[in-house]
Design a protein around this motif. Structure first.
Motif, PDB file in Angstrom:
ATOM      1  N   THR A  94     -54.708  20.722  53.577  1.00  0.00           N
ATOM      2  CA  THR A  94     -55.185  21.320  52.328  1.00  0.00           C
ATOM      3  C   THR A  94     -55.416  22.796  52.602  1.00  0.00           C
ATOM      4  O   THR A  94     -56.323  23.162  53.353  1.00  0.00           O
ATOM      5  N   VAL A  95     -54.560  23.630  52.017  1.00  0.00           N
ATOM      6  CA  VAL A  95     -54.649  25.069  52.217  1.00  0.00           C
ATOM      7  C   VAL A  95     -55.348  25.710  51.023  1.00  0.00           C
ATOM      8  O   VAL A  95     -55.613  25.040  50.013  1.00  0.00           O
ATOM      9  N   LEU A  96     -55.641  26.981  51.119  1.00  0.00           N
ATOM     10  CA  LEU A  96     -56.217  27.680  49.976  1.00  0.00           C
ATOM     11  C   LEU A  96     -55.198  27.678  48.831  1.00  0.00           C
ATOM     12  O   LEU A  96     -54.015  27.946  49.057  1.00  0.00           O
ATOM     13  N   PRO A  97     -55.631  27.357  47.602  1.00  0.00           N
ATOM     14  CA  PRO A  97     -54.677  27.270  46.483  1.00  0.00           C
ATOM     15  C   PRO A  97     -53.800  28.510  46.317  1.00  0.00           C
ATOM     16  O   PRO A  97     -52.603  28.389  46.039  1.00  0.00           O
ATOM     17  N   ASP A  98     -54.376  29.681  46.502  1.00  0.00           N
ATOM     18  CA  ASP A  98     -53.589  30.909  46.363  1.00  0.00           C
ATOM     19  C   ASP A  98     -52.565  31.069  47.479  1.00  0.00           C
ATOM     20  O   ASP A  98     -51.645  31.888  47.362  1.00  0.00           O
ATOM     21  N   GLU A  99     -52.731  30.310  48.561  1.00  0.00           N
ATOM     22  CA  GLU A  99     -51.810  30.397  49.697  1.00  0.00           C
ATOM     23  C   GLU A  99     -50.745  29.300  49.666  1.00  0.00           C
ATOM     24  O   GLU A  99     -49.887  29.253  50.554  1.00  0.00           O
ATOM     25  N   LEU A 100     -50.806  28.431  48.663  1.00  0.00           N
ATOM     26  CA  LEU A 100     -49.919  27.259  48.636  1.00  0.00           C
ATOM     27  C   LEU A 100     -48.445  27.658  48.605  1.00  0.00           C
ATOM     28  O   LEU A 100     -47.640  27.124  49.378  1.00  0.00           O
ATOM     29  N   ALA A 101     -48.076  28.561  47.709  1.00  0.00           N
ATOM     30  CA  ALA A 101     -46.662  28.953  47.601  1.00  0.00           C
ATOM     31  C   ALA A 101     -46.155  29.527  48.919  1.00  0.00           C
ATOM     32  O   ALA A 101     -45.077  29.157  49.392  1.00  0.00           O
ATOM     33  N   GLY A 102     -46.932  30.414  49.526  1.00  0.00           N
ATOM     34  CA  GLY A 102     -46.527  31.002  50.797  1.00  0.00           C
ATOM     35  C   GLY A 102     -46.434  29.964  51.899  1.00  0.00           C
ATOM     36  O   GLY A 102     -45.541  30.030  52.750  1.00  0.00           O
ATOM     37  N   PHE A 103     -47.350  28.991  51.875  1.00  0.00           N
ATOM     38  CA  PHE A 103     -47.327  27.941  52.894  1.00  0.00           C
ATOM     39  C   PHE A 103     -46.070  27.085  52.761  1.00  0.00           C
ATOM     40  O   PHE A 103     -45.426  26.757  53.759  1.00  0.00           O
ATOM     41  N   LEU A 104     -45.719  26.722  51.526  1.00  0.00           N
ATOM     42  CA  LEU A 104     -44.515  25.912  51.321  1.00  0.00           C
ATOM     43  C   LEU A 104     -43.262  26.678  51.752  1.00  0.00           C
ATOM     44  O   LEU A 104     -42.320  26.090  52.298  1.00  0.00           O
ATOM     45  N   HIS A 105     -43.242  27.982  51.500  1.00  0.00           N
ATOM     46  CA  HIS A 105     -42.116  28.793  51.975  1.00  0.00           C
ATOM     47  C   HIS A 105     -42.052  28.777  53.496  1.00  0.00           C
ATOM     48  O   HIS A 105     -40.966  28.744  54.085  1.00  0.00           O
ATOM     49  N   LYS A 106     -43.215  28.805  54.145  1.00  0.00           N
ATOM     50  CA  LYS A 106     -43.253  28.767  55.603  1.00  0.00           C
ATOM     51  C   LYS A 106     -42.769  27.422  56.128  1.00  0.00           C
ATOM     52  O   LYS A 106     -42.041  27.366  57.129  1.00  0.00           O
ATOM     53  N   VAL A 107     -43.151  26.334  55.455  1.00  0.00           N
ATOM     54  CA  VAL A 107     -42.677  25.007  55.845  1.00  0.00           C
ATOM     55  C   VAL A 107     -41.157  24.929  55.703  1.00  0.00           C
ATOM     56  O   VAL A 107     -40.464  24.351  56.553  1.00  0.00           O
ATOM     57  N   ARG A 108     -40.631  25.531  54.639  1.00  0.00           N
ATOM     58  CA  ARG A 108     -39.173  25.571  54.469  1.00  0.00           C
ATOM     59  C   ARG A 108     -38.520  26.338  55.622  1.00  0.00           C
ATOM     60  O   ARG A 108     -37.486  25.908  56.161  1.00  0.00           O
ATOM     61  N   GLU A 109     -39.123  27.448  56.009  1.00  0.00           N
ATOM     62  CA  GLU A 109     -38.592  28.247  57.106  1.00  0.00           C
ATOM     63  C   GLU A 109     -38.628  27.469  58.421  1.00  0.00           C
ATOM     64  O   GLU A 109     -37.661  27.488  59.195  1.00  0.00           O
ATOM     65  N   ILE A 110     -39.722  26.767  58.671  1.00  0.00           N
ATOM     66  CA  ILE A 110     -39.864  25.988  59.905  1.00  0.00           C
ATOM     67  C   ILE A 110     -38.887  24.815  59.922  1.00  0.00           C
ATOM     68  O   ILE A 110     -38.283  24.515  60.956  1.00  0.00           O
ATOM     69  N   SER A 111     -38.727  24.163  58.787  1.00  0.00           N
ATOM     70  CA  SER A 111     -37.904  22.946  58.705  1.00  0.00           C
ATOM     71  C   SER A 111     -36.413  23.244  58.658  1.00  0.00           C
ATOM     72  O   SER A 111     -35.599  22.393  59.026  1.00  0.00           O
ATOM     73  N   GLY A 112     -36.048  24.426  58.179  1.00  0.00           N
ATOM     74  CA  GLY A 112     -34.639  24.774  58.095  1.00  0.00           C
ATOM     75  C   GLY A 112     -33.894  23.877  57.111  1.00  0.00           C
ATOM     76  O   GLY A 112     -34.392  23.565  56.032  1.00  0.00           O
ATOM     77  N   GLU A 113     -32.718  23.439  57.514  1.00  0.00           N
ATOM     78  CA  GLU A 113     -31.883  22.616  56.635  1.00  0.00           C
ATOM     79  C   GLU A 113     -32.523  21.268  56.320  1.00  0.00           C
ATOM     80  O   GLU A 113     -32.170  20.619  55.336  1.00  0.00           O
ATOM     81  N   ARG A 114     -33.454  20.827  57.161  1.00  0.00           N
ATOM     82  CA  ARG A 114     -34.099  19.525  56.940  1.00  0.00           C
ATOM     83  C   ARG A 114     -35.034  19.536  55.735  1.00  0.00           C
ATOM     84  O   ARG A 114     -35.408  18.474  55.230  1.00  0.00           O
ATOM     85  N   PHE A 115     -35.442  20.734  55.284  1.00  0.00           N
ATOM     86  CA  PHE A 115     -36.447  20.819  54.224  1.00  0.00           C
ATOM     87  C   PHE A 115     -36.019  20.063  52.967  1.00  0.00           C
ATOM     88  O   PHE A 115     -36.836  19.387  52.335  1.00  0.00           O
ATOM     89  N   ASP A 116     -34.745  20.165  52.587  1.00  0.00           N
ATOM     90  CA  ASP A 116     -34.276  19.526  51.358  1.00  0.00           C
ATOM     91  C   ASP A 116     -34.327  18.008  51.428  1.00  0.00           C
ATOM     92  O   ASP A 116     -34.293  17.340  50.391  1.00  0.00           O
ATOM     93  N   SER A 117     -34.400  17.450  52.621  1.00  0.00           N
ATOM     94  CA  SER A 117     -34.465  15.992  52.758  1.00  0.00           C
ATOM     95  C   SER A 117     -35.897  15.494  52.912  1.00  0.00           C
ATOM     96  O   SER A 117     -36.134  14.282  52.945  1.00  0.00           O
ATOM     97  N   LEU A 118     -36.866  16.412  52.991  1.00  0.00           N
ATOM     98  CA  LEU A 118     -38.262  16.004  53.133  1.00  0.00           C
ATOM     99  C   LEU A 118     -38.798  15.473  51.808  1.00  0.00           C
ATOM    100  O   LEU A 118     -38.503  16.004  50.746  1.00  0.00           O
ATOM    101  N   CYS A 119     -39.611  14.443  51.907  1.00  0.00           N
ATOM    102  CA  CYS A 119     -40.309  13.916  50.735  1.00  0.00           C
ATOM    103  C   CYS A 119     -41.732  14.473  50.794  1.00  0.00           C
ATOM    104  O   CYS A 119     -42.467  14.194  51.738  1.00  0.00           O
ATOM    105  N   TRP A 120     -42.113  15.275  49.804  1.00  0.00           N
ATOM    106  CA  TRP A 120     -43.440  15.890  49.833  1.00  0.00           C
ATOM    107  C   TRP A 120     -43.997  16.060  48.428  1.00  0.00           C
ATOM    108  O   TRP A 120     -43.259  16.048  47.446  1.00  0.00           O
ATOM    109  N   HIS A 121     -45.297  16.181  48.348  1.00  0.00           N
ATOM    110  CA  HIS A 121     -45.931  16.539  47.079  1.00  0.00           C
ATOM    111  C   HIS A 121     -47.146  17.394  47.368  1.00  0.00           C
ATOM    112  O   HIS A 121     -47.776  17.291  48.427  1.00  0.00           O
ATOM    113  N   ALA A 122     -47.456  18.269  46.424  1.00  0.00           N
ATOM    114  CA  ALA A 122     -48.525  19.247  46.618  1.00  0.00           C
ATOM    115  C   ALA A 122     -49.371  19.371  45.360  1.00  0.00           C
ATOM    116  O   ALA A 122     -48.837  19.453  44.253  1.00  0.00           O
ATOM    117  N   GLY A 123     -50.683  19.382  45.545  1.00  0.00           N
ATOM    118  CA  GLY A 123     -51.600  19.601  44.435  1.00  0.00           C
ATOM    119  C   GLY A 123     -51.752  21.089  44.198  1.00  0.00           C
ATOM    120  O   GLY A 123     -52.325  21.797  45.033  1.00  0.00           O
TER     121      GLY A 123
END
Length: 203
Positions: A94-123
């Motif tokens: 659970t990250v700061l709400p204002d940081e959520l978009a940036g965090f998801l972008h970072k997860v995409r960067e870390i995951s690379g091509e695998r990101f599109d196959s991840l099952c995730w949801h965010a409040g």
């Protein structure tokens, strides 16, 4: 954030990955989908729904929308996503709400091509993120990934929790022994002073 800034009051505001389980019965999309739930009188819900659609379309945040009157099945499926999707690595934060978009972008960067196959949801309103990853990894890759996610979560004001972890079986022992050793090694690297209790690993 556009809906919240418009002073509307959704009881749920959830971002769902395109790789969400089929049980949600959502329209097929190439990217994440936003689920918004309003509650109250018919007149109140109708007003908030129209206002939400107006703001989202004005800002170019959505191209189309689907209104689901009986949405209980959808929200039950969202809550049960960890049980509906096979995972080798499940985690949440659970990250700061204002940081959520940036965090998801970072997860995409870390995951690379695998990101599109991840099952995730965010409040969106609370910054809660849960990820269900079915990628098979070795020990070293898993430790590296956990370290990267832990740093990203910490930078966004959150704490990483490992809910489920599997490793490839090797000739050194049973899969449970491998997981136990891996869990201890990850904790030792991230918490060498043993300040925190053992993480809630599900082995």
């Amino acid at each position: 954030q556009s809906i919240l800034k418009a002073k509307l009051f959704p009881v749920a505001l959830e971002l769902i990955s395109s790789a969400s389980p089929p049980g949600l019965n959502l329209p097929s999309r190439s990217g994440p989908q936003l689920l918004v739930r309003f509650a109250g009188t018919h007149k109140g819900v109708k007003y908030q729904l129209n206002e939400a659609l107006k703001h989202l379309k004005q800002e170019g945040l959505i191209s189309d929308a689907q209104i689901i009157t009986d949405d209980h099945v959808v929200w039950r499926s969202v809550a049960a996503m960890p049980l509906q999707h096979a995972a080798t690595f499940g985690w949440r934060t659970t990250v700061l709400p204002d940081e959520l978009a940036g965090f998801l972008h970072k997860v995409r960067e870390i995951s690379g091509e695998r990101f599109d196959s991840l099952c995730w949801h965010a409040g969106v309103g609370c910054g809660r993120v849960r990820v269900i990853d079915s990628t098979t990894r070795g020990e070293e890759d898993t430790i590296k990934l956990v370290e990267q996610l832990q740093r990203a979560s910490s930078s966004a004001g959150g704490t990483l929790f490992i809910e489920h972890l599997e490793a490839e079986k090797s000739s050194r022992g049973s899969i449970s022994n491998e997981l136990g050793a891996l869990a201890e090694r990850i904790k030792q690297q991230l918490d060498p002073q043993n300040v925190f209790p053992r993480w809630p690993f599900t082995l």
